[in-house]
Design a protein around this motif. Structure first.
Motif, PDB file in Angstrom:
ATOM      1  N   SER A  99       4.352  -0.426 -50.580  1.00 56.69           N
ATOM      2  CA  SER A  99       4.038   0.919 -50.106  1.00 56.69           C
ATOM      3  C   SER A  99       4.520   1.901 -51.172  1.00 56.69           C
ATOM      4  O   SER A  99       5.598   1.727 -51.745  1.00 56.69           O
ATOM      5  CB  SER A  99       4.784   1.158 -48.782  1.00 56.69           C
ATOM      6  OG  SER A  99       4.150   2.156 -48.022  1.00 56.69           O
ATOM      7  N   GLY A 118       5.928   5.118 -45.471  1.00 53.23           N
ATOM      8  CA  GLY A 118       4.603   4.890 -46.024  1.00 53.23           C
ATOM      9  C   GLY A 118       3.644   4.347 -44.976  1.00 53.23           C
ATOM     10  O   GLY A 118       4.051   3.810 -43.949  1.00 53.23           O
ATOM     11  N   VAL A 137       1.769   1.842 -45.157  1.00 51.46           N
ATOM     12  CA  VAL A 137       1.820   0.386 -45.073  1.00 51.46           C
ATOM     13  C   VAL A 137       3.208  -0.046 -44.583  1.00 51.46           C
ATOM     14  O   VAL A 137       3.350  -1.019 -43.854  1.00 51.46           O
ATOM     15  CB  VAL A 137       1.492  -0.244 -46.445  1.00 51.46           C
ATOM     16  CG1 VAL A 137       1.620  -1.759 -46.390  1.00 51.46           C
ATOM     17  CG2 VAL A 137       0.082   0.147 -46.876  1.00 51.46           C
ATOM     18  N   CYS A 140       0.513   9.495 -60.386  1.00 49.93           N
ATOM     19  CA  CYS A 140       0.540   8.129 -59.849  1.00 49.93           C
ATOM     20  C   CYS A 140      -0.832   7.477 -60.009  1.00 49.93           C
ATOM     21  O   CYS A 140      -0.946   6.316 -60.414  1.00 49.93           O
ATOM     22  CB  CYS A 140       0.957   8.153 -58.379  1.00 49.93           C
ATOM     23  SG  CYS A 140       1.093   6.514 -57.682  1.00 49.93           S
ATOM     24  N   ALA A 196      -1.486   4.078 -62.090  1.00 50.33           N
ATOM     25  CA  ALA A 196      -2.094   2.943 -61.381  1.00 50.33           C
ATOM     26  C   ALA A 196      -3.403   2.535 -62.055  1.00 50.33           C
ATOM     27  O   ALA A 196      -3.725   1.348 -62.170  1.00 50.33           O
ATOM     28  CB  ALA A 196      -2.337   3.312 -59.928  1.00 50.33           C
ATOM     29  N   ASN A 253      -4.920   0.417 -50.401  1.00 46.29           N
ATOM     30  CA  ASN A 253      -6.019   0.322 -51.369  1.00 46.29           C
ATOM     31  C   ASN A 253      -5.650   1.239 -52.535  1.00 46.29           C
ATOM     32  O   ASN A 253      -5.415   2.429 -52.351  1.00 46.29           O
ATOM     33  CB  ASN A 253      -7.313   0.788 -50.674  1.00 46.29           C
ATOM     34  CG  ASN A 253      -8.499   0.868 -51.634  1.00 46.29           C
ATOM     35  OD1 ASN A 253      -8.320   0.898 -52.843  1.00 46.29           O
ATOM     36  ND2 ASN A 253      -9.683   0.915 -51.065  1.00 46.29           N
ATOM     37  N   TRP A 254      -5.574   0.669 -53.703  1.00 49.29           N
ATOM     38  CA  TRP A 254      -5.365   1.478 -54.916  1.00 49.29           C
ATOM     39  C   TRP A 254      -6.536   1.205 -55.864  1.00 49.29           C
ATOM     40  O   TRP A 254      -6.751   0.050 -56.245  1.00 49.29           O
ATOM     41  CB  TRP A 254      -4.032   1.096 -55.607  1.00 49.29           C
ATOM     42  CG  TRP A 254      -2.836   1.854 -55.091  1.00 49.29           C
ATOM     43  CD1 TRP A 254      -2.719   2.515 -53.903  1.00 49.29           C
ATOM     44  CD2 TRP A 254      -1.570   2.033 -55.764  1.00 49.29           C
ATOM     45  NE1 TRP A 254      -1.461   3.081 -53.783  1.00 49.29           N
ATOM     46  CE2 TRP A 254      -0.742   2.806 -54.911  1.00 49.29           C
ATOM     47  CE3 TRP A 254      -1.051   1.609 -56.980  1.00 49.29           C
ATOM     48  CZ2 TRP A 254       0.567   3.163 -55.240  1.00 49.29           C
ATOM     49  CZ3 TRP A 254       0.249   1.972 -57.311  1.00 49.29           C
ATOM     50  CH2 TRP A 254       1.050   2.745 -56.458  1.00 49.29           C
ATOM     51  N   TYR A 266      -9.756   1.017 -55.502  1.00 45.06           N
ATOM     52  CA  TYR A 266     -10.723   0.027 -54.977  1.00 45.06           C
ATOM     53  C   TYR A 266     -10.164  -1.382 -54.921  1.00 45.06           C
ATOM     54  O   TYR A 266     -10.891  -2.347 -54.719  1.00 45.06           O
ATOM     55  CB  TYR A 266     -12.021   0.000 -55.811  1.00 45.06           C
ATOM     56  CG  TYR A 266     -12.656   1.345 -55.985  1.00 45.06           C
ATOM     57  CD1 TYR A 266     -13.268   1.991 -54.921  1.00 45.06           C
ATOM     58  CD2 TYR A 266     -12.639   1.983 -57.230  1.00 45.06           C
ATOM     59  CE1 TYR A 266     -13.830   3.234 -55.070  1.00 45.06           C
ATOM     60  CE2 TYR A 266     -13.209   3.236 -57.392  1.00 45.06           C
ATOM     61  CZ  TYR A 266     -13.799   3.854 -56.302  1.00 45.06           C
ATOM     62  OH  TYR A 266     -14.363   5.094 -56.469  1.00 45.06           O
ATOM     63  N   HIS A 278      -5.774   2.743 -46.278  1.00 47.80           N
ATOM     64  CA  HIS A 278      -6.632   3.261 -47.354  1.00 47.80           C
ATOM     65  C   HIS A 278      -7.100   4.662 -47.045  1.00 47.80           C
ATOM     66  O   HIS A 278      -6.915   5.159 -45.928  1.00 47.80           O
ATOM     67  CB  HIS A 278      -7.845   2.339 -47.524  1.00 47.80           C
ATOM     68  CG  HIS A 278      -8.518   2.035 -46.213  1.00 47.80           C
ATOM     69  ND1 HIS A 278      -9.296   2.941 -45.545  1.00 47.80           N
ATOM     70  CD2 HIS A 278      -8.465   0.927 -45.437  1.00 47.80           C
ATOM     71  CE1 HIS A 278      -9.727   2.406 -44.407  1.00 47.80           C
ATOM     72  NE2 HIS A 278      -9.232   1.186 -44.301  1.00 47.80           N
ATOM     73  N   GLY A 323     -11.898   2.037 -47.592  1.00 46.28           N
ATOM     74  CA  GLY A 323     -11.814   0.760 -46.872  1.00 46.28           C
ATOM     75  C   GLY A 323     -11.068  -0.298 -47.671  1.00 46.28           C
ATOM     76  O   GLY A 323     -10.212   0.015 -48.504  1.00 46.28           O
TER      77      GLY A 323
HETATM   78  C1  LIG Z   1      -2.634   5.296 -56.946  1.00 44.28           C
HETATM   79  C2  LIG Z   1      -3.456   5.396 -55.695  1.00 44.28           C
HETATM   80  C3  LIG Z   1      -4.759   4.921 -55.664  1.00 44.28           C
HETATM   81  C4  LIG Z   1      -5.511   4.969 -54.499  1.00 44.28           C
HETATM   82  N1  LIG Z   1      -6.773   4.474 -54.481  1.00 44.28           N
HETATM   83  C5  LIG Z   1      -7.499   4.483 -53.335  1.00 44.28           C
HETATM   84  C6  LIG Z   1      -8.826   3.961 -53.286  1.00 44.28           C
HETATM   85  O1  LIG Z   1      -9.352   3.448 -54.265  1.00 44.28           O
HETATM   86  N2  LIG Z   1      -9.477   4.016 -52.123  1.00 44.28           N
HETATM   87  C7  LIG Z   1      -8.932   4.541 -50.994  1.00 44.28           C
HETATM   88  O2  LIG Z   1      -9.563   4.537 -49.948  1.00 44.28           O
HETATM   89  N3  LIG Z   1      -7.661   5.041 -51.000  1.00 44.28           N
HETATM   90  C8  LIG Z   1      -6.944   5.024 -52.143  1.00 44.28           C
HETATM   91  N4  LIG Z   1      -5.667   5.518 -52.144  1.00 44.28           N
HETATM   92  C9  LIG Z   1      -5.071   6.034 -50.890  1.00 44.28           C
HETATM   93  C10 LIG Z   1      -4.124   5.015 -50.226  1.00 44.28           C
HETATM   94  O3  LIG Z   1      -4.749   3.750 -50.074  1.00 44.28           O
HETATM   95  C11 LIG Z   1      -3.718   5.485 -48.842  1.00 44.28           C
HETATM   96  O4  LIG Z   1      -3.157   6.765 -48.940  1.00 44.28           O
HETATM   97  C12 LIG Z   1      -2.721   4.567 -48.147  1.00 44.28           C
HETATM   98  O5  LIG Z   1      -2.687   4.915 -46.778  1.00 44.28           O
HETATM   99  C13 LIG Z   1      -1.338   4.643 -48.748  1.00 44.28           C
HETATM  100  O6  LIG Z   1      -0.426   3.758 -48.140  1.00 44.28           O
HETATM  101  P1  LIG Z   1       1.148   3.863 -48.489  1.00 44.28           P
HETATM  102  O7  LIG Z   1       1.574   5.193 -47.946  1.00 44.28           O
HETATM  103  O8  LIG Z   1       1.819   2.768 -47.746  1.00 44.28           O
HETATM  104  O9  LIG Z   1       1.306   3.715 -49.939  1.00 44.28           O
HETATM  105  C14 LIG Z   1      -4.927   5.508 -53.318  1.00 44.28           C
HETATM  106  C15 LIG Z   1      -3.617   5.982 -53.352  1.00 44.28           C
HETATM  107  C16 LIG Z   1      -2.877   5.936 -54.528  1.00 44.28           C
HETATM  108  C17 LIG Z   1      -1.475   6.468 -54.558  1.00 44.28           C
END
Ligand SMILES: Cc1cc2nc3c(=O)[nH]c(=O)nc-3n(C[C@H](O)[C@H](O)[C@H](O)COP(=O)(O)O)c2cc1C
Length: 350
Positions: free
Chosen positions: A48, A74, A76, A107, A111, A142-143, A145, A171, A175
């Motif tokens: 997360s 977070g 996750v 970030c 990433a 999801n980071w 894709y 995400h 998705g």
């Molecule tokens: C570096 C980065 C890349 C991301 N890429 C995507 C993505 O490709 N598609 C998407 O739907 N969300 C994307 N997100 C959003 C995260 O998947 C979403 O905010 C998620 O709920 C974060 O969970 P966390 O708070 O546990 O890290 C991205 C977020 C970050 C920080």
């Protein structure tokens, strides 16, 4: 919203590959439901952002609108905790040695670089004894894709061949995208369930019921079921070396229940200090919901000293500490505790 727009515009330029948002299900078959799974065998590992970032002032509890940056807990991290509550498994947060920026754009950029170079960022630590798990709940956002690259570092470090893996993902609008393919590629011999939990970032904080229903649907409900059952059952045990005998009433903590499930046991008893007899159960006891032992002026307390993993039978007063957990109290034979010696048998009293 600013985050989504910002992410989308960056995504269009950096990801012209336009990865498919459809999940290629390589594991069409339902996994066998392991009803009655033992919580010792379950790992909940997750990544997360909030636990991998240098948090801004106020521990990241910033307003999402004025500051679109990382926040705790977070999206996750939270489901991981709910899965832990429902399964009693071991929780492990995957953490990098070099935290990500808490600034959204910075970030994203790092990433993206890591994804482009197929990096495997260094992790702070790994799980202990991976072979003891037969079920792994694996959580990630999801980071780009796909998955954060530290998730792949973690998978590279552990052999999950033949283990049942259940994925959960949070995400934005994208998705699961390619995440399942990437994970499948990293652990080709794991048995990845196609029953995946995923939720949008804005729904994550309120998804506790959905997460727990999913866990139950998969056949894991032992922790809560046991708790309810055990609330009505008194757990009494006897400890004897053949000559001396003491009986304890256990409390309803996770550590006490785990000890009770191990019985009968035959182990050596040892002297410690001037007020304790101790023995080592064959496995560690989980202390998350177990009360601290406090201080007892008279003795009779049965406790667990977590750093050493030994069960302590006090026969005189002691001072509690932050690593000493209470398992129960003697209900008869308190005077015999100090005489216990050699090999003892510990049994449930029906
Ligand atoms: C570096 C980065 C890349 C991301 N890429 C995507 C993505 O490709 N598609 C998407 O739907 N969300 C994307 N997100 C959003 C995260 O998947 C979403 O905010 C998620 O709920 C974060 O969970 P966390 O708070 O546990 O890290 C991205 C977020 C970050 C920080």
């Amino acid at each position: 919203m600013r985050r989504i727009i910002s992410f989308l515009s960056a995504a269009i330029t950096a990801f012209s590959l336009a990865a498919s948002s459809q999940v290629d299900m390589q594991h069409e078959e339902e996994l066998p439901i392991s009803e009655g799974s033992v919580s010792d065998n379950i790992l909940i590992a997750y990544f997360s952002w909030a636990e991998n970032a240098v948090l801004p002032e106020g521990d990241g509890e910033a307003d999402a609108v004025s500051s679109p940056s990382v926040r705790v807990p977070g999206n996750v991290q939270q489901p991981a905790g709910w899965i832990q509550e429902e399964t009693g498994g071991d929780l492990f947060s995957i953490r990098v040695t070099e935290p990500y920026p808490s600034d959204w754009d910075a970030c994203l950029e790092r990433a993206n670089e890591e994804r482009g170079s197929n990096a495997r960022p260094e992790l702070q630590e790994n799980i202990r004894d991976p072979e003891r798990y037969d079920t792994v709940f694996l959580g990630y956002p999801n980071w780009w894709y796909g998955v954060p690259m530290p998730l792949l570092s973690f998978l590279d470090q552990n052999d999950f061949s033949g283990k049942n893996v259940y994925l959960f993902c949070s995400h934005g609008t994208g998705g699961l995208a390619n995440s399942v393919d990437l994970i499948t590629e990293a652990v080709p011999d794991a048995i990845i369930s196609d029953n995946i939990f995923d939720c949008c970032e804005e729904d994550a904080p309120s998804s506790e019921d959905d997460v727990k229903s999913w866990v139950n649907e998969l056949g894991f409900f032992i922790a809560s079921a046991n708790q309810n059952e055990q609330e009505e059952v008194s757990m009494r045990i006897s400890v004897t070396d053949g000559e001396n005998k003491v009986e304890y009433e256990l409390n309803n903590s996770g550590a006490a229940r785990t000890l009770y499930e191990m019985l009968p046991l035959t182990v050596g008893v040892e002297d410690f200090s001037t007020n304790e007899k101790t023995f080592y159960p064959p496995k560690e006891l989980p202390c998350e919901d177990t009360p601290l032992a406090g201080t007892d002026a008279e003795g009779g307390t049965l406790a667990y000293y977590e750093p050493w993993g030994d069960v302590v039978m006090f026969y005189a007063g002691y001072n509690g500490n932050s690593s000493l957990y209470e398992l129960g109290h003697a209900v008869s034979g308190t005077d015999s505790i100090s005489s216990l010696s050699g090999t003892i048998t510990i049994e449930a009293v029906e």
